[in-house]
Design a protein around this motif. Structure first.
Motif, PDB file in Angstrom:
ATOM      1  N   ILE A 103     -10.009 -12.692  -8.270  1.00  0.00           N
ATOM      2  CA  ILE A 103      -8.517 -12.402  -8.372  1.00  0.00           C
ATOM      3  C   ILE A 103      -7.455 -13.391  -8.598  1.00  0.00           C
ATOM      4  CG2 ILE A 103      -7.069 -10.890  -8.197  1.00  0.00           C
ATOM      5  CD1 ILE A 103      -9.188  -9.269  -9.025  1.00  0.00           C
ATOM      6  N   ALA A 104      -7.163 -13.616  -9.351  1.00  0.00           N
ATOM      7  CA  ALA A 104      -6.198 -14.708 -10.372  1.00  0.00           C
ATOM      8  C   ALA A 104      -4.820 -14.561  -9.182  1.00  0.00           C
ATOM      9  CB  ALA A 104      -5.498 -15.026 -11.467  1.00  0.00           C
ATOM     10  N   PRO A 105      -4.278 -15.600  -8.470  1.00  0.00           N
ATOM     11  CA  PRO A 105      -3.131 -15.542  -8.077  1.00  0.00           C
ATOM     12  C   PRO A 105      -2.441 -15.015  -8.363  1.00  0.00           C
ATOM     13  CG  PRO A 105      -3.835 -17.818  -7.409  1.00  0.00           C
ATOM     14  CD  PRO A 105      -4.760 -17.011  -8.294  1.00  0.00           C
ATOM     15  N   PRO A 106      -0.748 -14.294  -7.494  1.00  0.00           N
ATOM     16  CA  PRO A 106      -0.634 -13.282  -8.836  1.00  0.00           C
ATOM     17  C   PRO A 106       0.853 -13.665  -9.791  1.00  0.00           C
ATOM     18  CG  PRO A 106       0.675 -13.121  -6.529  1.00  0.00           C
ATOM     19  CD  PRO A 106      -0.713 -14.478  -6.395  1.00  0.00           C
ATOM     20  N   ALA A 107       1.297 -15.322  -9.797  1.00  0.00           N
ATOM     21  CA  ALA A 107       1.467 -15.434 -10.911  1.00  0.00           C
ATOM     22  C   ALA A 107       0.637 -16.495 -12.243  1.00  0.00           C
ATOM     23  CB  ALA A 107       2.785 -16.599 -10.409  1.00  0.00           C
ATOM     24  N   PHE A 108      -0.487 -15.783 -12.115  1.00  0.00           N
ATOM     25  CA  PHE A 108      -1.664 -16.523 -13.002  1.00  0.00           C
ATOM     26  C   PHE A 108      -2.531 -15.767 -13.844  1.00  0.00           C
ATOM     27  CE2 PHE A 108      -0.346 -20.176  -9.879  1.00  0.00           C
ATOM     28  CZ  PHE A 108      -0.684 -20.952 -10.486  1.00  0.00           C
TER      29      PHE A 108
ATOM     30  N   ASP B  20       1.389  -1.275   0.281  1.00  0.00           N
ATOM     31  CA  ASP B  20      -0.125  -0.121  -0.508  1.00  0.00           C
ATOM     32  C   ASP B  20       1.100   1.428   0.304  1.00  0.00           C
ATOM     33  OD1 ASP B  20      -2.633   1.387  -0.022  1.00  0.00           O
ATOM     34  OD2 ASP B  20      -1.534   2.238   2.319  1.00  0.00           O
ATOM     35  N   TYR B  21       2.120   1.582   0.636  1.00  0.00           N
ATOM     36  CA  TYR B  21       2.701   1.990   1.206  1.00  0.00           C
ATOM     37  C   TYR B  21       3.895   2.850  -0.611  1.00  0.00           C
ATOM     38  CZ  TYR B  21       6.701   5.460   1.985  1.00  0.00           C
ATOM     39  OH  TYR B  21       8.198   6.089   0.909  1.00  0.00           O
ATOM     40  N   ILE B  22       4.055   1.780  -0.846  1.00  0.00           N
ATOM     41  CA  ILE B  22       4.696   1.974  -2.485  1.00  0.00           C
ATOM     42  C   ILE B  22       3.114   2.235  -3.419  1.00  0.00           C
ATOM     43  CG2 ILE B  22       5.665  -0.193  -3.791  1.00  0.00           C
ATOM     44  CD1 ILE B  22       6.474  -1.959  -2.256  1.00  0.00           C
ATOM     45  N   GLN B  23       2.785   1.931  -3.483  1.00  0.00           N
ATOM     46  CA  GLN B  23       1.523   2.713  -4.297  1.00  0.00           C
ATOM     47  C   GLN B  23       1.565   3.990  -4.221  1.00  0.00           C
ATOM     48  OE1 GLN B  23      -2.156   0.388  -5.916  1.00  0.00           O
ATOM     49  NE2 GLN B  23      -3.625   1.801  -4.770  1.00  0.00           N
ATOM     50  N   LYS B  24       1.093   4.299  -3.215  1.00  0.00           N
ATOM     51  CA  LYS B  24       1.167   5.650  -2.593  1.00  0.00           C
ATOM     52  C   LYS B  24       1.982   6.147  -2.999  1.00  0.00           C
ATOM     53  CE  LYS B  24      -2.552   5.143   1.098  1.00  0.00           C
ATOM     54  NZ  LYS B  24      -2.251   4.994   2.817  1.00  0.00           N
ATOM     55  N   TYR B  25       3.182   6.000  -3.374  1.00  0.00           N
ATOM     56  CA  TYR B  25       5.043   6.825  -3.725  1.00  0.00           C
ATOM     57  C   TYR B  25       4.964   6.995  -4.511  1.00  0.00           C
ATOM     58  CZ  TYR B  25       9.929   7.788  -3.327  1.00  0.00           C
ATOM     59  OH  TYR B  25      10.741   8.133  -3.274  1.00  0.00           O
ATOM     60  N   VAL B  26       4.540   5.783  -5.904  1.00  0.00           N
ATOM     61  CA  VAL B  26       4.791   5.944  -6.550  1.00  0.00           C
ATOM     62  C   VAL B  26       3.612   6.427  -7.690  1.00  0.00           C
ATOM     63  CG1 VAL B  26       6.434   4.167  -6.713  1.00  0.00           C
ATOM     64  CG2 VAL B  26       4.435   3.040  -7.450  1.00  0.00           C
TER      65      VAL B  26
ATOM     66  N   GLY C  98      -1.092   4.621 -11.566  1.00  0.00           N
ATOM     67  CA  GLY C  98      -0.428   4.074 -12.909  1.00  0.00           C
ATOM     68  C   GLY C  98       0.977   3.579 -13.137  1.00  0.00           C
ATOM     69  N   ASN C  99       1.704   4.175 -12.381  1.00  0.00           N
ATOM     70  CA  ASN C  99       3.455   3.541 -12.062  1.00  0.00           C
ATOM     71  C   ASN C  99       3.108   2.380 -11.103  1.00  0.00           C
ATOM     72  OD1 ASN C  99       4.430   5.059 -13.816  1.00  0.00           O
ATOM     73  ND2 ASN C  99       4.609   6.789 -11.721  1.00  0.00           N
ATOM     74  N   PHE C 100       2.177   2.155 -10.311  1.00  0.00           N
ATOM     75  CA  PHE C 100       2.600   0.920  -9.818  1.00  0.00           C
ATOM     76  C   PHE C 100       1.390  -0.200 -10.025  1.00  0.00           C
ATOM     77  CE2 PHE C 100       0.208  -1.672  -6.564  1.00  0.00           C
ATOM     78  CZ  PHE C 100       1.417  -2.436  -5.361  1.00  0.00           C
ATOM     79  N   ASN C 101       1.412   0.112 -11.542  1.00  0.00           N
ATOM     80  CA  ASN C 101       0.600  -1.524 -12.164  1.00  0.00           C
ATOM     81  C   ASN C 101       1.350  -1.883 -13.335  1.00  0.00           C
ATOM     82  OD1 ASN C 101      -2.195  -1.291 -11.771  1.00  0.00           O
ATOM     83  ND2 ASN C 101      -2.236   0.856 -13.674  1.00  0.00           N
ATOM     84  N   ILE C 102       2.835  -1.407 -13.351  1.00  0.00           N
ATOM     85  CA  ILE C 102       4.024  -1.800 -13.993  1.00  0.00           C
ATOM     86  C   ILE C 102       4.992  -2.158 -13.316  1.00  0.00           C
ATOM     87  CG2 ILE C 102       2.857  -1.304 -16.293  1.00  0.00           C
ATOM     88  CD1 ILE C 102       4.474   0.922 -16.424  1.00  0.00           C
TER      89      ILE C 102
ATOM     90  N   VAL D  83       3.528  -8.436 -10.970  1.00  0.00           N
ATOM     91  CA  VAL D  83       3.705  -9.399 -10.916  1.00  0.00           C
ATOM     92  C   VAL D  83       3.308  -8.741  -8.997  1.00  0.00           C
ATOM     93  CG1 VAL D  83       5.168 -10.997  -8.733  1.00  0.00           C
ATOM     94  CG2 VAL D  83       5.102 -11.070 -11.481  1.00  0.00           C
ATOM     95  N   VAL D  84       4.121  -7.390  -8.731  1.00  0.00           N
ATOM     96  CA  VAL D  84       4.009  -6.693  -7.379  1.00  0.00           C
ATOM     97  C   VAL D  84       2.336  -6.241  -7.188  1.00  0.00           C
ATOM     98  CG1 VAL D  84       4.153  -4.567  -5.852  1.00  0.00           C
ATOM     99  CG2 VAL D  84       5.701  -6.158  -7.218  1.00  0.00           C
ATOM    100  N   LYS D  85       1.786  -5.608  -8.345  1.00  0.00           N
ATOM    101  CA  LYS D  85       0.184  -4.974  -9.136  1.00  0.00           C
ATOM    102  C   LYS D  85      -0.681  -6.044  -8.613  1.00  0.00           C
ATOM    103  CE  LYS D  85      -3.307  -2.852 -10.542  1.00  0.00           C
ATOM    104  NZ  LYS D  85      -4.015  -1.579  -9.185  1.00  0.00           N
ATOM    105  N   GLN D  86      -0.575  -7.664  -9.112  1.00  0.00           N
ATOM    106  CA  GLN D  86      -1.826  -8.619  -8.950  1.00  0.00           C
ATOM    107  C   GLN D  86      -1.604  -8.998  -7.472  1.00  0.00           C
ATOM    108  OE1 GLN D  86      -3.660  -9.446 -11.463  1.00  0.00           O
ATOM    109  NE2 GLN D  86      -4.592 -11.411 -10.876  1.00  0.00           N
ATOM    110  N   MET D  87      -0.408  -9.478  -6.853  1.00  0.00           N
ATOM    111  CA  MET D  87       0.134  -9.545  -5.612  1.00  0.00           C
ATOM    112  C   MET D  87      -0.780  -8.521  -4.824  1.00  0.00           C
ATOM    113  SD  MET D  87       3.034 -10.591  -3.368  1.00  0.00           S
ATOM    114  CE  MET D  87       4.141 -11.638  -4.373  1.00  0.00           C
ATOM    115  N   ARG D  88      -0.990  -7.731  -4.746  1.00  0.00           N
ATOM    116  CA  ARG D  88      -1.547  -6.294  -4.281  1.00  0.00           C
ATOM    117  C   ARG D  88      -3.193  -6.548  -4.430  1.00  0.00           C
ATOM    118  NH1 ARG D  88      -2.763  -0.198  -2.827  1.00  0.00           N
ATOM    119  NH2 ARG D  88      -3.994  -0.819  -1.028  1.00  0.00           N
ATOM    120  N   LEU D  89      -3.621  -7.046  -5.663  1.00  0.00           N
ATOM    121  CA  LEU D  89      -5.011  -7.444  -5.728  1.00  0.00           C
ATOM    122  C   LEU D  89      -5.347  -8.524  -4.658  1.00  0.00           C
ATOM    123  CD1 LEU D  89      -5.587  -6.115  -9.847  1.00  0.00           C
ATOM    124  CD2 LEU D  89      -5.989  -5.026  -7.644  1.00  0.00           C
ATOM    125  N   PHE D  90      -4.384 -10.083  -5.192  1.00  0.00           N
ATOM    126  CA  PHE D  90      -5.125 -11.274  -4.535  1.00  0.00           C
ATOM    127  C   PHE D  90      -5.372 -10.423  -3.087  1.00  0.00           C
ATOM    128  CE2 PHE D  90      -3.216 -15.078  -3.168  1.00  0.00           C
ATOM    129  CZ  PHE D  90      -4.856 -15.769  -3.603  1.00  0.00           C
TER     130      PHE D  90
END
Length: 275
Positions: free
Chosen positions: A209-214, A74-80, A83-87, A184-191
């Motif tokens: 929500i698919a697991p992060p690697a899927f 959550d902190y990382i998303q707020k920092y970047v 949009g940037n957190f998606n990638i 991977v990071v974005k999907q991990m946060r969603l999951f």
């Protein structure tokens, strides 16, 4: 990459890197145009009634690490910025923490949990999709993607971009991109967010929500919605829109998660299959 190699790599990046994060701050221009809707809190009305014989929950040994990892993401998303957190890649996420005002890192237990939630096989709790990413530290090449204006999202160049632009042309301005490229990071946060909302129930979380690697969002798929429909774009209501009716007539459009799909995922009429 085995567990020992992964943990060693993560520690080296966190403790030895001299590179600043290559991603922008959250107060950049992207904040003015991003669409903040996500599917992480959406369930169909009857979704909770489905059982995989007996629903499976995240092991209690991981609960403390789950909470702390979720807070750091959550902190990382707020920092970047959204949009940037998606990638953002995992290596970049580690750098963000390192150069934060607290100078923090992922702990050994947190890294073990992150590795577990990425590399585990989810078939045992009812998710049967294919693994789309094999390496936790995989990154998205910025040259391979393109940002879609006024959405905060990206699409892959080539067939995904061509499909989206053709869809926009054939249906019109009322349809738009609601979710595109996901790291991977974005999907991990969603999951993890979904997992928290269903009390650590892995079976229920993976139905929406698919697991992060899927996730196929990491290789080309994208979601679309109707302007003005808001969060309902991630519910069954989207299937009753004129936009979806038009999508069904287009021969080049295919749905990833149809009713009763083999992956064990809920019906997603908004999810466009590209690869």
């Amino acid at each position: 990459m085995n567990r020992r190699e992964f943990l060693e790599k993560a520690r080296n990046i966190a403790l030895g890197s001299t590179l600043l994060p290559i991603i922008g701050f959250s107060n950049s221009s992207i904040a003015e145009e991003e669409e903040t809707l996500t599917p992480k809190d959406i369930f169909f009305p009857n979704e909770n009634k489905v059982d995989i014989v007996k629903d499976v929950f995240l092991e209690k040994e991981y609960h403390n690490s789950f909470i702390s990892v979720q807070k750091k993401l959550d902190y990382i998303q707020k920092y970047v910025g959204y949009g940037n957190f998606n990638i953002i890649s995992f290596d970049e996420a580690i750098n963000v923490l390192k150069y934060s005002k607290h100078g923090t890192v992922f702990t050994k237990d947190e890294l073990a949990f992150i590795e577990h939630i990425f590399y585990y096989e989810p078939a045992y709790h009812g998710f049967y999709g294919e693994r789309t990413t094999t390496n936790l530290t995989s990154s998205i090449n910025i040259k391979d993607i393109e940002k879609v204006p006024y959405t905060g999202h990206y699409v892959f160049k080539g067939k995904p971009k061509e499909t989206y632009l053709k869809l926009k042309k054939d249906i019109g301005p009322t349809i738009y991109l609601t979710s595109g490229v996901r790291s991977v990071v974005k999907q991990m946060r969603l999951f993890l967010d979904k997992l928290k909302s269903v009390d650590m129930n892995l079976s229920k979380a993976s139905r929406s929500i698919a697991p992060p690697a899927f996730t196929y969002h990491s290789v080309g798929d994208f979601d679309v919605g109707k302007k003005g429909l808001g969060a309902d774009n991630f519910t069954e209501r989207f299937s009753f829109t004129s936009e979806f009716s038009q999508m069904k007539t287009l021969k080049y459009i295919d749905m990833r998660y149809t009713i009763g799909n083999k992956d064990g995922v809920r019906y997603e009429p908004w999810h466009v299959k590209v690869v």
